[in-house]
Design a protein around this motif. Structure first.
Motif, PDB file in Angstrom:
ATOM      1  N   ILE A 211     -30.899   0.330   4.122  1.00  2.00           N
ATOM      2  CA  ILE A 211     -29.997   0.494   2.987  1.00  2.00           C
ATOM      3  C   ILE A 211     -28.751   1.242   3.461  1.00  2.00           C
ATOM      4  O   ILE A 211     -28.851   2.274   4.128  1.00  2.00           O
ATOM      5  N   TYR A 562     -34.388   0.385  -6.771  1.00  4.26           N
ATOM      6  CA  TYR A 562     -34.188  -0.428  -5.568  1.00  4.26           C
ATOM      7  C   TYR A 562     -34.328   0.437  -4.315  1.00  4.26           C
ATOM      8  O   TYR A 562     -34.997   0.055  -3.351  1.00  4.26           O
ATOM      9  N   GLY A 567     -35.679  -1.295  -0.874  1.00  3.51           N
ATOM     10  CA  GLY A 567     -34.949  -2.559  -0.877  1.00  3.51           C
ATOM     11  C   GLY A 567     -35.835  -3.780  -0.835  1.00  3.51           C
ATOM     12  O   GLY A 567     -35.340  -4.900  -0.616  1.00  3.51           O
TER      13      GLY A 567
END
Length: 960
Positions: A211, A562, A567
Motif C-alpha cells: 500500500i 482496505y 489491500g
C-alpha cells in the motif's frame, strides 16, 4: 353576556386538532403494527412480569434521538494468535477480575443455579420457555437448517416483538440503585437464523499488497528552539489531559462520563465506564502507564452481560467499548489479556444483534432473555452510520482471535451496501435512513398514518367497527384457515380470546375480518414478505444524502478497512472511489467568505424524493457541519493509498474550510453546524455583500415588499364619486352614495380597521341598514327657499346615525347640530384613525439587524447549531494533513484551535461542552463525552509529537 372572540375560537380549535391528531395517530400506529403479533406480545408481557418479580428494576422507555460519534486507534500489526502472547505484565491485574469468564458460555454446569445478591434464583430464559412457552421453543428452532440470507429470506413474516420506537445512542437511565447486583444477565441462546460454519465469509488470505505510503517523507529538521517550543506545547496538552482524567478518576470512576462542572457523573452508554474504556489507548500513547494499568485492572470488573438499559446501542457500544478494548490490547503489545477477554465477552453479547433472517443487525439490541429469545428482524428505518460503521472493530477482533464469525457479521453488511450503491437515488451515495429489514411488502400502496387514521376514524364515527368472524361461520373462517373442514377444527385453533388463531408451526396469527370498505382494506399493508436487500425506507418521502451526521463513518471506514485487510479486499477501494466521485459531483461547493483568495470547500446535504419512480427533485442545503470535518482527512488518505493525486487538493480545501469555521467565531471554536452562502463561480469568488443580504432575507427580494396601506379617515377630505366634498347635503346626494356614514362605512375594510372588533363592525352595518330604511323613498319636492320639505327629518336621522356610530366606536361625543336650519353645514363626523403598520425595513436594514442579533460572520446566513461538545473531527483532519504534507501551517492552525478550546471549555473538574460558541461568555453544559480524552486530546498530542510517533503508515487511525 359571554362573547366568543376569535382568539378563543382559535384556541378551542387548536386544542381539538391536537387531541384529534394524537388520537388518530395512535390508531394509525396500531393499524400498522406490521409483523408484531398481539398474542406474542401478551406472552412477553406475562414473562416480563415474572422476571420483574424475581429481579426488580426500574427502566425507562427509550426516547428517539440521534447518536454521537467516537474513535479509536487500531494497529496494522501482524495477526496474533489468541492467548499466545506472554501476559506476565498483566498477571496481577487479572487477579481482581470479578466477572465470569466468557469463553465457554455454553459449557456451564447445567445444575449450577445463578444467584442474586439476595440468594434468589434467576430463572433462565430456557426454563421460562419450557414452563410457559412450548410454542416459542418451536419458534426458536423452526429456522434451524440452511442459512437464511437476504436473497433467501422466508416469505412469511417473522414475529417481531421489538417495540416500535427508535433507539437513542446517548440515553441515560436514572436507576434507583445502579450498584444493585440483582439484575438480569444475558445468556447465550440458540440462534434463530444460524449460518453454518462452512458458509461463513472468511477473512481474506494471502500476501498483503504493498500500500502506498501516507506520511510525508521529507519533514524539515527542527532547531533546538523549535523543538523546545514544540515540546512545551506537548507538555501543556498532556497536562490538560491529566486534569480531565483526574477529574474523572476522582468523581466518576467506573461511570460512563464525568459532569465536569458539578463533579457528578452520567451513564448514557449502558453504565460500563465508557470514558475509562474509550481512553485506554490514549493513556498508553501519552506514556501514562500507571494510569493505564489501573484502568486495565478495573476493566476486569465490568460485566458486559448486564446493563441498566433495556437495549444496547450497537454503534455506540462497538466504537466506544469494543474498539477501545481492541485498540488498547494492540497498542500495549498484547500483554494485557484481560482487555481481550473483555472484548470477546462483549462481542459475544453483540453477536445476538445479527441474528436476523438477512443477518442485518438490530441497531438497538434488546439483550434481555425475554426479548432475545424471540426472532426479530432489523428495522425498516435505521441510521446509515449505525449499521455501516462496525467493520474496523469486528475485523480486527477477528484477526486477533481467528474467529471468522466476527468478520462474517460485518462482511455481509458490506456486501449489501456494495449491491445497493449504484442503485440509489444518487448512485455512489447511500441515504441517511436505510430499510435493513430485508422484507418488502408486495403490491402494497403506502398510506401515511394520518391518512389511514382518517379512514379508520370515519368508520369509527359511523360505528362500523371491524368484527371478528364467528367460529360458526364455516365459510368466512374456513377461508381464513385454508378451508378447514369442521367447526371443531376451527375451534381447536382458536385462542381463548376468540380473536387469534394458532398456526401449525406454533405461531399465532391475528384474524382479519372481511370489511365491506374496500378502501380501508387497501390501506393496510399485506403481511407477507418479499425478500430484498438494503433499500430506502418504505413510504417515500424525502431522502437525505450527506457525508456528515448519521452517515459520516460509513464513508470514512472504506479506505481504512482496505488498509486493515492489507489491500486484499478490492471492493473497499471500488466502493470508496465511487463514493468519492459522487461526493465531488453532488455535495461539494465553495462557500463565499470575506477573504476571496482563500479557496475553501464544504460538503452540503442533498435531499431527493424518496418515491421509487419520482424525479430526483434535488434540494440542496448549504450546511457546514463539525461531524463532516472528517472528510478532509478521508480524502487525504484516499489520495495517497489509491493514487488519486487530484484529491489531495480537495482534502486541503475541505480541512481549511473547518479551520476557517473555527476562526470565524468570537470563541475561536467551530459551531456544531451552520448555513453559508455558496459561490456562483468556483474559480473566482469575490465577496458579494448584496448576495449575502439576499440570502439573509427569507423573503428576498420581491415578495418581501408590498405597497403600504394608505391611511383612511372619516373627515371632510373624503370625496364622493363625483369628486365633490363630503359636505354636500343635497337630497340627491343624501339619497345616493353621498351619505357620509354609508360612504365611510364602505371605506372601512378589514385591513384598515384591524383594531376594531368584528362585533362593532356588525353593529355599524346594522345601523347603516336601519338608516337606509328610515330615509324617504318618495320623490322630493322643494319649497320656495330651495330646501326640501323633509330636510329636517333627514338631518335628524343623520345626527342620530352619527351619535350611534360614535357610541359603537367608543368615540367621545362631539358637538353636533340638531337641524339643518340651525346649521347649514353638515355635522363634522369624528375622525377614526386606522391601523398604521410599522414601516417595512429595507433589505439592508433587515440583514444588518439579523447579523447584529445573531452575531453572524460574513458569508454565514444562520447558525443552526451553536454548541461545541469537545468534538475531534476537525483536529483529526488537521493532524492527517500535517502528516501527509509536512506543512507547518497545520500545526499553527491546530495550536490556535487548542488554545481556544482550552480557554472556553475548562471547568472545575474537567473540560465541559459549551452551549454557544457565538457568545463571548458561553454557558457550560456540564458534559464531558468520552471522545474528549479518547480522541480530541490524543490528536492534539500526536500533532505536536515527532512525525513518526505512531506513523499513519503503521496504524489505522479512525474516527467514528
Amino acid at each position: 353576556m359571554f362573547r366568543l372572540r376569535r382568539s378563543r375560537v382559535f384556541l378551542v380549535l387548536a386544542v381539538f386538532a391536537v387531541t384529534a391528531l394524537y388520537h388518530f395517530t395512535s390508531f394509525g400506529n396500531l393499524g400498522y403494527g406490521g409483523d408484531t403479533n398481539v398474542g406474542e406480545l401478551k406472552n412477553i408481557a406475562s414473562k416480563g412480569l415474572k422476571d420483574s418479580t424475581s429481579t426488580p428494576s426500574k427502566e425507562n422507555t427509550l426516547a428517539p434521538g440521534e447518536s454521537t460519534v467516537n474513535k479509536d486507534v487500531v494497529s496494522k500489526v501482524p495477526t496474533i494468535e489468541y492467548g499466545s502472547k506472554d501476559t506476565s505484565d498483566a498477571d496481577n491485574i487479572e487477579e481482581k477480575q470479578t466477572s465470569p469468564s466468557v469463553f465457554a458460555p455454553s459449557v456451564k454446569d447445567p445444575d449450577e443455579e445463578p444467584k442474586t445478591a439476595k440468594n434468589e434464583r434467576i430463572p433462565s430464559s430456557s426454563e421460562d420457555q419450557d414452563a410457559e412457552e412450548p410454542n416459542a421453543i418451536k419458534n426458536r428452532t423452526r429456522y434451524n437448517g440452511e442459512p437464511t440470507t437476504v436473497a433467501g429470506a422466508p416469505a412469511e413474516p417473522v414475529i417481531d416483538t421489538t417495540p416500535e420506537v427508535h433507539g437513542k445512542g446517548r440515553f441515560e437511565i436514572i436507576a434507583a440503585d445502579e450498584d444493585d447486583t440483582s439484575k438480569l444477565h444475558w445468556s447465550q441462546l440458540p440462534e434463530h437464523f444460524p449460518i453454518p460454519t462452512k458458509s461463513l465469509i472468511p477473512l481474506p488470505t494471502g500476501e498483503p499488497k504493498a500500500i502506498p505510503k501516507i506520511q510525508y517523507s521529507n519533514f524539515l529538521n527542527e532547531t533546538s528552539d523549535q523543538k523546545a517550543a514544540r515540546e512545551a506545547k506537548l507538555d501543556k496538552i498532556k497536562k490538560t489531559f491529566m486534569f480531565s482524567w483526574d477529574g474523572y478518576r476522582k468523581n466518576a470512576w467506573m461511570r460512563d462520563e464525568l459532569s465536569p462542572v458539578s463533579g457528578n457523573y452520567r451513564n448514557p452508554f449502558c453504565g460500563w465506564a465508557a470514558t475509562l474504556v474509550d481512553s485506554l489507548d490514549s493513556l498508553w500513547m501519552l506514556g501514562l502507564k500507571p494510569e493505564f494499568e489501573e484502568a486495565a485492572r478495573d476493566v476486569g470488573k465490568i460485566d458486559f452481560t448486564t446493563s441498566i438499559r433495556n437495549d444496547l446501542p450497537l454503534f455506540e457500544v462497538t466504537i466506544r467499548y469494543l474498539g477501545g478494548l481492541v485498540a488498547a490490547y494492540d497498542l500495549s503489545g498484547s500483554k494485557y489479556k484481560v482487555l481481550l477477554d473483555k472484548a470477546v465477552e462483549l462481542a459475544e453479547v453483540l453477536m445476538g444483534a445479527f441474528d436476523t433472517p438477512n443477518r442485518m443487525p438490530m441497531t438497538y439490541y434488546l439483550w434481555k432473555p425475554t426479548f432475545a429469545s424471540q426472532p426479530h428482524r432489523a428495522k425498516t428505518r435505521v441510521v446509515l452510520a449505525e449499521i455501516g460503521s462496525l467493520s474496523v472493530e469486528f475485523t480486527r477482533l477477528a484477526q486477533i482471535t481467528k474467529e471468522t464469525k466476527y468478520y462474517d457479521a460485518i462482511a455481509r453488511i458490506t456486501d449489501e451496501f456494495e449491491k445497493w450503491q449504484d442503485n440509489t437515488k444518487i448512485p455512489g451515495l447511500w441515504p441517511r435512513q436505510v430499510d435493513a429489514s430485508g422484507c418488502k411488502k408486495p403490491d402494497s400502496v403506502y398510506v401515511s398514518p394520518m391518512a389511514f387514521s382518517a379512514q379508520k376514524g370515519a368508520s369509527f364515527a359511523n360505528e362500523q367497527y371491524p368484527q371478528v368472524p364467528s367460529v360458526n361461520d364455516a365459510t368466512t373462517v374456513g377461508e381464513k384457515l385454508g378451508n378447514k373442514s369442521s367447526t371443531t377444527e376451527i375451534q381447536s385453533d382458536m385462542d381463548s380470546d376468540g380473536r387469534t388463531m394458532k398456526s401449525g408451526d406454533g405461531l399465532e396469527k391475528r384474524l382479519v375480518s372481511d370489511d365491506s370498505d374496500s378502501s380501508s382494506q387497501s390501506a393496510k399493508p399485506k403481511s407477507d414478505c418479499v425478500a430484498q436487500g438494503l433499500a430506502s425506507p418504505p413510504g417515500g418521502g424525502w431522502e437525505d444524502f450527506t457525508i456528515a451526521g448519521m452517515a459520516d463513518s460509513v464513508y470514512e471506514y472504506l479506505p481504512k478497512e482496505y488498509m486493515l485487510l492489507g489491500g486484499l479486499e478490492k471492493k473497499y477501494q471500488t466502493m470508496y472511489e465511487m463514493a468519492a466521485e459522487a461526493i465531488k459531483k453532488h455535495l461539494l461547493f465553495r462557500p463565499m467568505i470575506e477573504d476571496e483568495k482563500r479557496s475553501l470547500l464544504v460538503a452540503a446535504r442533498l435531499a431527493t424524493s424518496g418515491k421509487p419512480n419520482a424525479p430526483m427533485e434535488p434540494k440542496l442545503t448549504r450546511e457546514q457541519s463539525h461531524l463532516g470535518c472528517f472528510a478532509g482527512g478521508m480524502f487525504a488518505v484516499g489520495a495517497k493509498i489509491f493514487d488519486r493525486k487530484a484529491d489531495l487538493d480537495i482534502a486541503k480545501r475541505l480541512t481549511d474550510g473547518c479551520v476557517w469555521a473555527y476562526e470565524m467565531t468570537p470563541t475561536g471554536i467551530m459551531p456544531e453546524h451552520f448555513l453559508v452562502v455558496p459561490c456562483d463561480e468556483q474559480e473566482e469568488c469575490p465577496f458579494n455583500e448584496t448576495l449575502w443580504y439576499e440570502q439573509l432575507d427569507p423573503y428576498h427580494p420581491r415578495t418581501r415588499y408590498r405597497t403600504p396601506v394608505s391611511q383612511v379617515t372619516l373627515g371632510e377630505n373624503d370625496k364622493d364619486s363625483s369628486g365633490q366634498a363630503g359636505g354636500n347635503t343635497s337630497m340627491s346626494g343624501a339619497n345616493s352614495e353621498d351619505l357620509s356614514l354609508t360612504k365611510k362605512k364602505a371605506a372601512l375594510d378589514k385591513r384598515q380597521l384591524g383594531d376594531i372588533e368584528n362585533d362593532k363592525l356588525i353593529q355599524m352595518e346594522k345601523a347603516s341598514e336601519e338608516l337606509q330604511e328610515k330615509l324617504p323613498n318618495t320623490s322630493i319636492s322643494k319649497g320656495k327657499d330651495g330646501k326640501s320639505e323633509d330636510d329636517d327629518e333627514v338631518s335628524q336621522i343623520a345626527v342620530k346615525a352619527v351619535n350611534e356610530t360614535a357610541s359603537i366606536l367608543e368615540i367621545e361625543d362631539t358637538p353636533t347640530p340638531t337641524t339643518v336650519k340651525d346649521q347649514a353645514a353638515e355635522p363634522v363626523l369624528p375622525v377614526v384613525e386606522a391601523y398604521t403598520p410599522p414601516p417595512i425595513p429595507s433589505q439592508e436594514e433587515y440583514a444588518l439587524s439579523k447579523i447584529r442579533d445573531e452575531k453572524l460572520p460574513k458569508g454565514v446566513t444562520k447558525i443552526t447549531g451553536s454548541r461545541y461538545i469537545l468534538r475531534p473531527e476537525a483536529i483529526e483532519s488537521v493532524l492527517i494533513m500535517y502528516r501527509v504534507t509536512g506543512d507547518e501551517y497545520w500545526r499553527e492552525k491546530g495550536w490556535n484551535m487548542f488554545t481556544s478550546i482550552q480557554n472556553y471549555t475548562r471547568a472545575e473538574f474537567g473540560a465541559s461542552a459549551i452551549s454557544d460558541v457565538m457568545s463571548e461568555n458561553p454557558h457550560p453544559v456540564d458534559e464531558m463525552e468520552s471522545f474528549w480524552l479518547a480522541e480530541t486530546l490524543k490528536y492534539f498530542f500526536m500533532l505536536f509529537s515527532e512525525p513518526d510517533f505512531y506513523s499513519l503508515d503503521d496504524y489505522v487511525l479512525y474516527d467514528s
